[in-house]
Design a protein around this motif. Structure first.
Motif, PDB file in Angstrom:
ATOM      1  N   SER A  23       0.815  -1.197   0.000  1.00 56.11           N
ATOM      2  CA  SER A  23       0.000   0.000   0.000  1.00 56.11           C
ATOM      3  C   SER A  23       0.854   1.254   0.000  1.00 56.11           C
ATOM      4  CB  SER A  23      -0.942   0.014   1.206  1.00 56.11           C
ATOM      5  OG  SER A  23      -1.855  -1.051   1.102  1.00 56.11           O
ATOM      6  N   ALA A  24       2.130   1.081   0.271  1.00 55.27           N
ATOM      7  CA  ALA A  24       3.021   2.227   0.230  1.00 55.27           C
ATOM      8  C   ALA A  24       3.160   2.768  -1.173  1.00 55.27           C
ATOM      9  CB  ALA A  24       4.395   1.841   0.763  1.00 55.27           C
ATOM     10  N   LEU A  25       2.799   1.979  -2.175  1.00 58.45           N
ATOM     11  CA  LEU A  25       2.896   2.505  -3.529  1.00 58.45           C
ATOM     12  C   LEU A  25       2.005   3.709  -3.684  1.00 58.45           C
ATOM     13  CD1 LEU A  25       4.312   2.106  -6.138  1.00 58.45           C
ATOM     14  CD2 LEU A  25       2.407   0.728  -6.926  1.00 58.45           C
ATOM     15  N   ALA A  26       0.865   3.687  -3.016  1.00 60.71           N
ATOM     16  CA  ALA A  26       0.046   4.889  -2.945  1.00 60.71           C
ATOM     17  C   ALA A  26       0.464   5.707  -1.749  1.00 60.71           C
ATOM     18  CB  ALA A  26      -1.418   4.540  -2.840  1.00 60.71           C
ATOM     19  N   LEU A  27       1.504   5.226  -1.060  1.00 59.39           N
ATOM     20  CA  LEU A  27       2.081   5.880   0.101  1.00 59.39           C
ATOM     21  C   LEU A  27       1.054   6.125   1.189  1.00 59.39           C
ATOM     22  CD1 LEU A  27       4.494   8.332  -1.665  1.00 59.39           C
ATOM     23  CD2 LEU A  27       4.997   6.134  -0.658  1.00 59.39           C
ATOM     24  N   THR A  28       0.263   5.079   1.481  1.00 55.87           N
ATOM     25  CA  THR A  28      -0.749   5.217   2.508  1.00 55.87           C
ATOM     26  C   THR A  28      -0.607   4.252   3.660  1.00 55.87           C
ATOM     27  OG1 THR A  28      -2.201   3.735   1.280  1.00 55.87           O
ATOM     28  CG2 THR A  28      -2.490   6.083   0.916  1.00 55.87           C
ATOM     29  N   SER A  89       7.603  -8.316   0.213  1.00 53.92           N
ATOM     30  CA  SER A  89       8.226  -9.219   1.184  1.00 53.92           C
ATOM     31  C   SER A  89       8.359  -8.502   2.519  1.00 53.92           C
ATOM     32  CB  SER A  89       9.610  -9.669   0.707  1.00 53.92           C
ATOM     33  OG  SER A  89      10.507  -8.577   0.613  1.00 53.92           O
ATOM     34  N   ILE A  90       8.268  -9.260   3.591  1.00 52.85           N
ATOM     35  CA  ILE A  90       8.481  -8.747   4.943  1.00 52.85           C
ATOM     36  C   ILE A  90       9.492  -9.653   5.618  1.00 52.85           C
ATOM     37  CG2 ILE A  90       7.441  -8.256   7.187  1.00 52.85           C
ATOM     38  CD1 ILE A  90       4.810  -7.745   5.767  1.00 52.85           C
ATOM     39  N   ALA A  91      10.608  -9.092   6.010  1.00 53.38           N
ATOM     40  CA  ALA A  91      11.709  -9.851   6.628  1.00 53.38           C
ATOM     41  C   ALA A  91      12.128 -11.006   5.733  1.00 53.38           C
ATOM     42  CB  ALA A  91      11.304 -10.346   8.007  1.00 53.38           C
ATOM     43  N   GLY A  92      12.047 -10.807   4.429  1.00 55.45           N
ATOM     44  CA  GLY A  92      12.471 -11.820   3.476  1.00 55.45           C
ATOM     45  C   GLY A  92      11.413 -12.832   3.107  1.00 55.45           C
ATOM     46  N   PHE A  93      10.231 -12.752   3.737  1.00 51.99           N
ATOM     47  CA  PHE A  93       9.164 -13.704   3.447  1.00 51.99           C
ATOM     48  C   PHE A  93       8.140 -13.089   2.489  1.00 51.99           C
ATOM     49  CE2 PHE A  93      10.794 -14.977   7.592  1.00 51.99           C
ATOM     50  CZ  PHE A  93      10.916 -16.358   7.452  1.00 51.99           C
ATOM     51  N   ASN A  94       7.539 -13.930   1.650  1.00 51.55           N
ATOM     52  CA  ASN A  94       6.519 -13.474   0.720  1.00 51.55           C
ATOM     53  C   ASN A  94       5.369 -12.799   1.446  1.00 51.55           C
ATOM     54  OD1 ASN A  94       4.746 -13.237  -1.533  1.00 51.55           O
ATOM     55  ND2 ASN A  94       3.858 -15.234  -1.055  1.00 51.55           N
ATOM     56  N   ALA A  95       4.938 -11.653   0.924  1.00 51.26           N
ATOM     57  CA  ALA A  95       3.858 -10.901   1.561  1.00 51.26           C
ATOM     58  C   ALA A  95       2.748 -10.532   0.591  1.00 51.26           C
ATOM     59  CB  ALA A  95       4.410  -9.637   2.213  1.00 51.26           C
ATOM     60  N   ALA A 277       8.785   3.947  11.750  1.00 51.80           N
ATOM     61  CA  ALA A 277       9.570   3.331  10.679  1.00 51.80           C
ATOM     62  C   ALA A 277      10.121   4.392   9.754  1.00 51.80           C
ATOM     63  CB  ALA A 277       8.714   2.341   9.895  1.00 51.80           C
ATOM     64  N   ASP A 278      11.147   4.005   9.024  1.00 48.55           N
ATOM     65  CA  ASP A 278      11.683   4.841   7.957  1.00 48.55           C
ATOM     66  C   ASP A 278      11.231   4.257   6.623  1.00 48.55           C
ATOM     67  OD1 ASP A 278      13.009   6.492   9.718  1.00 48.55           O
ATOM     68  OD2 ASP A 278      14.865   5.337   9.643  1.00 48.55           O
ATOM     69  N   SER A 279      10.911   5.111   5.695  1.00 50.79           N
ATOM     70  CA  SER A 279      10.438   4.661   4.392  1.00 50.79           C
ATOM     71  C   SER A 279      11.251   5.304   3.286  1.00 50.79           C
ATOM     72  CB  SER A 279       8.960   5.021   4.209  1.00 50.79           C
ATOM     73  OG  SER A 279       8.172   4.384   5.186  1.00 50.79           O
ATOM     74  N   GLY A 304      10.483  -0.207   3.543  1.00 48.50           N
ATOM     75  CA  GLY A 304      10.144   0.280   4.870  1.00 48.50           C
ATOM     76  C   GLY A 304      10.984  -0.428   5.908  1.00 48.50           C
ATOM     77  N   LYS A 305      11.582   0.305   6.830  1.00 45.67           N
ATOM     78  CA  LYS A 305      12.447  -0.277   7.851  1.00 45.67           C
ATOM     79  C   LYS A 305      11.952   0.124   9.226  1.00 45.67           C
ATOM     80  CE  LYS A 305      16.849  -0.177   7.133  1.00 45.67           C
ATOM     81  NZ  LYS A 305      18.218   0.347   6.910  1.00 45.67           N
ATOM     82  N   ARG A 306      11.721  -0.893  10.076  1.00 46.94           N
ATOM     83  CA  ARG A 306      11.340  -0.654  11.464  1.00 46.94           C
ATOM     84  C   ARG A 306      12.216  -1.542  12.327  1.00 46.94           C
ATOM     85  NH1 ARG A 306       5.222  -0.948  14.045  1.00 46.94           N
ATOM     86  NH2 ARG A 306       5.813  -0.396  16.180  1.00 46.94           N
ATOM     87  N   GLY A 307      13.228  -0.959  12.923  1.00 45.85           N
ATOM     88  CA  GLY A 307      14.220  -1.741  13.644  1.00 45.85           C
ATOM     89  C   GLY A 307      14.985  -2.610  12.663  1.00 45.85           C
TER      90      GLY A 307
END
Length: 330
Positions: A23-28, A89-95, A277-279, A304-307
Protein backbone atom coordinates in the motif's frame (compact mmCIF):
# COMPACT_ATOMS: atom_id res chain seq x y z
CA UNK A 1 20.39 3.25 -18.40
CA UNK A 2 21.22 6.83 -19.21
CA UNK A 3 21.20 9.18 -16.28
CA UNK A 4 19.39 12.49 -16.54
CA UNK A 5 21.63 15.52 -16.06
CA UNK A 6 20.89 17.04 -12.67
CA UNK A 7 22.70 19.33 -10.33
CA UNK A 8 22.56 19.43 -6.54
CA UNK A 9 19.46 21.18 -5.27
CA UNK A 10 19.50 23.86 -2.62
CA UNK A 11 15.75 24.30 -2.32
CA UNK A 12 12.78 21.97 -2.63
CA UNK A 13 9.65 22.95 -4.52
CA UNK A 14 6.20 22.80 -2.87
CA UNK A 15 4.33 20.75 -4.20
CA UNK A 16 -4.65 -0.54 9.45
CA UNK A 17 -2.02 -4.78 11.95
CA UNK A 18 0.79 -4.94 9.64
CA UNK A 19 -0.35 -4.46 6.07
CA UNK A 20 1.76 -5.49 3.17
CA UNK A 21 4.09 -2.68 2.41
CA UNK A 22 2.45 -2.66 -1.01
CA UNK A 23 0.00 0.00 0.00
CA UNK A 24 3.02 2.23 0.23
CA UNK A 25 2.90 2.51 -3.53
CA UNK A 26 0.05 4.89 -2.95
CA UNK A 27 2.08 5.88 0.10
CA UNK A 28 -0.75 5.22 2.51
CA UNK A 29 0.23 2.19 4.64
CA UNK A 30 3.92 2.32 5.50
CA UNK A 31 4.59 3.92 8.86
CA UNK A 32 6.36 7.04 7.71
CA UNK A 33 8.76 9.17 9.58
CA UNK A 34 8.22 12.82 10.24
CA UNK A 35 5.49 14.50 12.23
CA UNK A 36 7.01 17.90 11.50
CA UNK A 37 5.20 21.16 12.05
CA UNK A 38 1.46 20.52 12.04
CA UNK A 39 -1.62 21.44 13.99
CA UNK A 40 -4.69 19.67 15.35
CA UNK A 41 -8.04 20.66 13.92
CA UNK A 42 -10.67 21.63 16.48
CA UNK A 43 -13.68 19.38 16.64
CA UNK A 44 -16.55 20.56 14.51
CA UNK A 45 -19.49 21.97 16.51
CA UNK A 46 -22.12 19.36 17.38
CA UNK A 47 -24.81 21.38 15.63
CA UNK A 48 -22.92 21.48 12.34
CA UNK A 49 -24.49 19.48 9.51
CA UNK A 50 -23.84 19.57 5.75
CA UNK A 51 -27.14 21.39 5.26
CA UNK A 52 -25.97 24.46 7.19
CA UNK A 53 -24.08 27.23 5.35
CA UNK A 54 -21.30 27.17 7.97
CA UNK A 55 -20.35 23.68 6.76
CA UNK A 56 -18.29 25.16 3.93
CA UNK A 57 -16.10 27.02 6.41
CA UNK A 58 -15.13 23.85 8.29
CA UNK A 59 -14.98 21.26 5.54
CA UNK A 60 -13.73 21.20 1.95
CA UNK A 61 -16.05 18.35 0.97
CA UNK A 62 -19.76 17.57 0.80
CA UNK A 63 -21.07 14.09 1.70
CA UNK A 64 -23.71 12.54 -0.57
CA UNK A 65 -26.07 9.67 0.17
CA UNK A 66 -25.90 7.94 -3.22
CA UNK A 67 -22.95 6.55 -5.11
CA UNK A 68 -22.17 8.68 -8.19
CA UNK A 69 -23.90 7.27 -11.27
CA UNK A 70 -21.51 9.01 -13.68
CA UNK A 71 -17.99 9.37 -12.24
CA UNK A 72 -15.70 11.90 -13.94
CA UNK A 73 -13.97 10.69 -17.11
CA UNK A 74 -10.79 11.97 -18.77
CA UNK A 75 -9.23 11.94 -22.25
CA UNK A 76 -6.32 9.49 -22.33
CA UNK A 77 -5.53 9.98 -26.02
CA UNK A 78 -1.85 9.47 -26.87
CA UNK A 79 -1.14 8.16 -23.39
CA UNK A 80 1.67 5.83 -22.38
CA UNK A 81 0.43 2.79 -20.45
CA UNK A 82 2.53 1.30 -17.69
CA UNK A 83 1.87 -2.20 -16.41
CA UNK A 84 3.82 -3.93 -13.67
CA UNK A 85 3.51 -6.23 -10.66
CA UNK A 86 5.17 -5.32 -7.39
CA UNK A 87 6.20 -8.32 -5.31
CA UNK A 88 6.11 -7.72 -1.57
CA UNK A 89 8.23 -9.22 1.18
CA UNK A 90 8.48 -8.75 4.94
CA UNK A 91 11.71 -9.85 6.63
CA UNK A 92 12.47 -11.82 3.48
CA UNK A 93 9.16 -13.70 3.45
CA UNK A 94 6.52 -13.47 0.72
CA UNK A 95 3.86 -10.90 1.56
CA UNK A 96 1.76 -10.66 -1.61
CA UNK A 97 1.49 -8.70 -4.81
CA UNK A 98 0.43 -5.29 -5.99
CA UNK A 99 -0.78 -5.03 -9.56
CA UNK A 100 -0.37 -1.57 -11.06
CA UNK A 101 -1.62 -0.06 -14.29
CA UNK A 102 -1.21 3.60 -15.10
CA UNK A 103 -1.91 5.68 -18.19
CA UNK A 104 -0.11 9.00 -18.43
CA UNK A 105 -1.40 11.14 -21.32
CA UNK A 106 -0.44 14.69 -22.26
CA UNK A 107 -3.49 16.23 -20.58
CA UNK A 108 -4.84 13.53 -18.25
CA UNK A 109 -4.02 10.36 -16.31
CA UNK A 110 -5.63 7.26 -14.88
CA UNK A 111 -4.15 4.92 -12.27
CA UNK A 112 -5.29 1.58 -10.91
CA UNK A 113 -3.89 -0.70 -8.26
CA UNK A 114 -4.97 -4.05 -6.85
CA UNK A 115 -3.46 -5.30 -3.59
CA UNK A 116 -3.56 -9.02 -2.85
CA UNK A 117 -1.85 -10.17 0.33
CA UNK A 118 -0.23 -13.57 0.78
CA UNK A 119 2.22 -15.41 2.99
CA UNK A 120 3.39 -13.75 6.17
CA UNK A 121 1.25 -10.64 5.79
CA UNK A 122 -1.93 -12.72 6.07
CA UNK A 123 -0.94 -13.61 9.63
CA UNK A 124 -1.75 -10.02 10.49
CA UNK A 125 -4.38 -8.96 8.01
CA UNK A 126 -6.63 -10.37 5.29
CA UNK A 127 -7.00 -7.00 3.61
CA UNK A 128 -7.48 -6.55 -0.10
CA UNK A 129 -7.59 -3.19 -1.77
CA UNK A 130 -8.70 -2.02 -5.20
CA UNK A 131 -8.20 1.63 -6.04
CA UNK A 132 -8.71 3.89 -9.03
CA UNK A 133 -7.75 7.49 -9.61
CA UNK A 134 -8.07 9.81 -12.58
CA UNK A 135 -7.64 13.48 -13.25
CA UNK A 136 -6.20 16.21 -15.43
CA UNK A 137 -2.69 17.47 -16.10
CA UNK A 138 -2.59 21.22 -16.62
CA UNK A 139 0.72 23.01 -17.13
CA UNK A 140 2.48 20.08 -15.50
CA UNK A 141 0.22 20.11 -12.45
CA UNK A 142 -1.94 17.17 -11.36
CA UNK A 143 -5.61 18.02 -10.85
CA UNK A 144 -7.42 15.14 -9.13
CA UNK A 145 -11.01 14.51 -10.20
CA UNK A 146 -11.91 11.01 -9.05
CA UNK A 147 -10.62 8.66 -6.35
CA UNK A 148 -12.28 5.30 -5.64
CA UNK A 149 -11.31 2.82 -2.93
CA UNK A 150 -12.78 -0.61 -2.25
CA UNK A 151 -11.06 -2.19 0.76
CA UNK A 152 -12.04 -5.54 2.27
CA UNK A 153 -10.75 -7.09 5.48
CA UNK A 154 -13.50 -9.47 6.67
CA UNK A 155 -17.21 -9.97 6.00
CA UNK A 156 -18.14 -7.22 8.42
CA UNK A 157 -15.02 -5.12 8.00
CA UNK A 158 -14.83 -3.21 4.74
CA UNK A 159 -14.68 0.30 3.37
CA UNK A 160 -15.89 1.82 0.12
CA UNK A 161 -15.17 5.42 -0.79
CA UNK A 162 -15.71 7.57 -3.86
CA UNK A 163 -14.25 11.07 -3.82
CA UNK A 164 -15.07 13.15 -6.89
CA UNK A 165 -15.57 16.45 -8.66
CA UNK A 166 -16.17 17.14 -12.34
CA UNK A 167 -13.92 20.19 -12.50
CA UNK A 168 -10.84 21.32 -10.53
CA UNK A 169 -12.82 24.43 -9.55
CA UNK A 170 -15.64 22.46 -7.92
CA UNK A 171 -15.91 21.36 -4.30
CA UNK A 172 -15.27 17.69 -3.68
CA UNK A 173 -18.16 15.32 -2.98
CA UNK A 174 -17.78 12.04 -1.11
CA UNK A 175 -19.84 8.86 -0.89
CA UNK A 176 -18.77 6.24 1.60
CA UNK A 177 -19.92 2.95 3.05
CA UNK A 178 -19.99 2.69 5.99
CA UNK A 179 -20.98 6.34 6.12
CA UNK A 180 -18.18 8.49 7.46
CA UNK A 181 -18.94 10.84 10.36
CA UNK A 182 -17.06 14.11 9.91
CA UNK A 183 -15.65 15.43 13.18
CA UNK A 184 -12.21 16.86 12.51
CA UNK A 185 -12.36 19.65 9.94
CA UNK A 186 -10.25 20.09 6.86
CA UNK A 187 -10.99 23.55 5.55
CA UNK A 188 -11.19 24.56 1.89
CA UNK A 189 -7.99 26.53 2.32
CA UNK A 190 -6.16 23.46 3.63
CA UNK A 191 -7.45 21.30 0.80
CA UNK A 192 -6.64 23.76 -1.98
CA UNK A 193 -4.10 22.42 -4.47
CA UNK A 194 -4.09 18.90 -3.02
CA UNK A 195 -4.29 15.53 -4.78
CA UNK A 196 -5.71 12.19 -3.73
CA UNK A 197 -3.34 9.50 -2.31
CA UNK A 198 -3.12 7.51 -5.54
CA UNK A 199 -2.59 10.57 -7.71
CA UNK A 200 0.24 11.43 -5.35
CA UNK A 201 2.19 8.56 -6.85
CA UNK A 202 2.31 10.37 -10.16
CA UNK A 203 3.80 13.41 -8.46
CA UNK A 204 6.17 11.53 -6.16
CA UNK A 205 7.38 8.95 -8.61
CA UNK A 206 6.54 9.79 -12.20
CA UNK A 207 6.70 13.47 -13.01
CA UNK A 208 9.84 15.25 -14.18
CA UNK A 209 11.48 17.93 -12.08
CA UNK A 210 12.75 21.33 -13.20
CA UNK A 211 16.34 21.55 -14.38
CA UNK A 212 18.79 21.36 -11.50
CA UNK A 213 16.33 19.79 -9.06
CA UNK A 214 16.85 16.20 -7.90
CA UNK A 215 13.86 13.86 -8.28
CA UNK A 216 13.86 13.34 -4.52
CA UNK A 217 13.23 17.01 -3.82
CA UNK A 218 9.44 16.95 -3.68
CA UNK A 219 6.57 17.87 -1.39
CA UNK A 220 3.12 16.58 -2.30
CA UNK A 221 0.01 17.87 -0.56
CA UNK A 222 -2.67 15.18 -0.18
CA UNK A 223 -6.34 15.07 0.81
CA UNK A 224 -8.31 11.80 0.94
CA UNK A 225 -11.68 13.34 1.81
CA UNK A 226 -11.05 12.77 5.49
CA UNK A 227 -7.48 13.74 6.33
CA UNK A 228 -5.06 16.28 5.03
CA UNK A 229 -1.35 15.42 5.02
CA UNK A 230 1.87 15.86 3.08
CA UNK A 231 4.42 13.45 1.77
CA UNK A 232 7.86 14.97 1.73
CA UNK A 233 10.81 13.45 -0.05
CA UNK A 234 14.46 14.26 0.40
CA UNK A 235 17.62 12.89 -1.21
CA UNK A 236 19.21 9.87 0.50
CA UNK A 237 21.89 8.86 -1.99
CA UNK A 238 22.15 7.15 -5.34
CA UNK A 239 22.07 3.37 -5.85
CA UNK A 240 23.09 1.14 -8.75
CA UNK A 241 20.93 -1.95 -9.32
CA UNK A 242 23.14 -4.66 -10.84
CA UNK A 243 20.76 -7.63 -10.68
CA UNK A 244 20.89 -10.23 -13.44
CA UNK A 245 17.46 -11.61 -12.68
CA UNK A 246 15.06 -11.51 -15.60
CA UNK A 247 12.35 -8.88 -15.45
CA UNK A 248 14.06 -6.80 -12.75
CA UNK A 249 15.26 -3.25 -13.08
CA UNK A 250 18.93 -2.78 -13.79
CA UNK A 251 20.61 0.59 -13.62
CA UNK A 252 20.91 3.65 -11.43
CA UNK A 253 18.23 5.03 -9.15
CA UNK A 254 17.86 7.89 -6.75
CA UNK A 255 17.13 6.86 -3.14
CA UNK A 256 14.54 9.14 -1.55
CA UNK A 257 13.52 9.25 2.08
CA UNK A 258 9.76 9.76 2.48
CA UNK A 259 8.19 11.50 5.46
CA UNK A 260 4.52 11.74 6.43
CA UNK A 261 3.49 15.15 7.74
CA UNK A 262 -0.01 15.29 9.25
CA UNK A 263 -1.83 18.57 8.73
CA UNK A 264 -5.53 18.33 9.64
CA UNK A 265 -8.45 15.95 10.04
CA UNK A 266 -6.79 13.81 12.75
CA UNK A 267 -7.59 13.05 16.35
CA UNK A 268 -5.16 14.70 18.76
CA UNK A 269 -3.67 11.37 19.87
CA UNK A 270 -3.03 10.46 16.24
CA UNK A 271 -1.31 13.75 15.64
CA UNK A 272 1.00 13.06 18.60
CA UNK A 273 1.83 9.50 17.56
CA UNK A 274 5.54 9.17 17.02
CA UNK A 275 7.03 7.68 13.86
CA UNK A 276 7.80 3.95 13.93
CA UNK A 277 9.57 3.33 10.68
CA UNK A 278 11.68 4.84 7.96
CA UNK A 279 10.44 4.66 4.39
CA UNK A 280 12.32 4.98 1.13
CA UNK A 281 11.51 4.95 -2.55
CA UNK A 282 14.09 4.37 -5.27
CA UNK A 283 13.42 6.19 -8.53
CA UNK A 284 14.78 4.83 -11.78
CA UNK A 285 14.49 6.51 -15.16
CA UNK A 286 11.90 5.53 -17.78
CA UNK A 287 13.41 4.43 -21.15
CA UNK A 288 14.33 7.46 -23.24
CA UNK A 289 12.16 6.53 -26.24
CA UNK A 290 8.94 6.89 -24.24
CA UNK A 291 10.02 9.40 -21.63
CA UNK A 292 7.72 12.41 -21.18
CA UNK A 293 7.42 15.21 -18.64
CA UNK A 294 4.56 13.26 -17.05
CA UNK A 295 6.42 9.95 -17.06
CA UNK A 296 10.11 10.46 -16.42
CA UNK A 297 10.83 8.41 -13.31
CA UNK A 298 9.39 5.18 -11.94
CA UNK A 299 9.66 3.55 -8.47
CA UNK A 300 11.96 0.54 -8.86
CA UNK A 301 11.95 -0.32 -5.14
CA UNK A 302 9.91 0.70 -2.10
CA UNK A 303 11.37 -0.05 1.29
CA UNK A 304 10.14 0.28 4.87
CA UNK A 305 12.45 -0.28 7.85
CA UNK A 306 11.34 -0.65 11.46
CA UNK A 307 14.22 -1.74 13.64
CA UNK A 308 15.72 -4.83 12.03
CA UNK A 309 12.51 -5.66 10.14
CA UNK A 310 12.43 -4.62 6.52
CA UNK A 311 9.48 -4.64 4.13
CA UNK A 312 10.04 -4.33 0.40
CA UNK A 313 8.12 -3.90 -2.81
CA UNK A 314 9.95 -4.58 -6.05
CA UNK A 315 8.46 -4.41 -9.55
CA UNK A 316 8.98 -7.20 -12.06
CA UNK A 317 8.23 -7.52 -15.76
CA UNK A 318 7.44 -3.84 -16.18
CA UNK A 319 6.05 -2.98 -19.60
CA UNK A 320 5.47 0.41 -21.20
CA UNK A 321 2.89 0.44 -24.00
CA UNK A 322 2.87 3.25 -26.54
CA UNK A 323 -0.29 4.75 -28.01
CA UNK A 324 0.28 2.70 -31.20
CA UNK A 325 0.30 -0.54 -29.17
CA UNK A 326 4.03 -1.23 -29.38
CA UNK A 327 5.71 -2.31 -26.16
CA UNK A 328 8.98 -1.59 -24.42
CA UNK A 329 9.94 -3.90 -21.58
CA UNK A 330 12.42 -3.23 -18.82
Amino acid sequence: MNKLPIRPSKTAPRGRKLLLAASALALTSLSLTSMAAAFVSDLAPEWLTPERPEWNEYFAIDPVSERPANPPQVDLTDGITLKTTFYGSIAGFNAGKLYVEAVMAPKAYEMKYHLRQAGISKWFSEAQNDSLSRGLIENGEIKSLYYQVDEFEKDDDYRKVELYRHSPDERYKIWSEPEYIFKHPVTPEQAEGTVDPLSALALLGFAAMPAGIEPCDRIVEIYDGNRRFNFEMEPAGYYEFRTKRKGRYKGGAWRCKVSHVKIAGYREKDMKEKPKADSYVYLGVVPAEIRTMNLTYFPVLLEGKRGIIKAKLEPRDTVFIKADGSEIAW
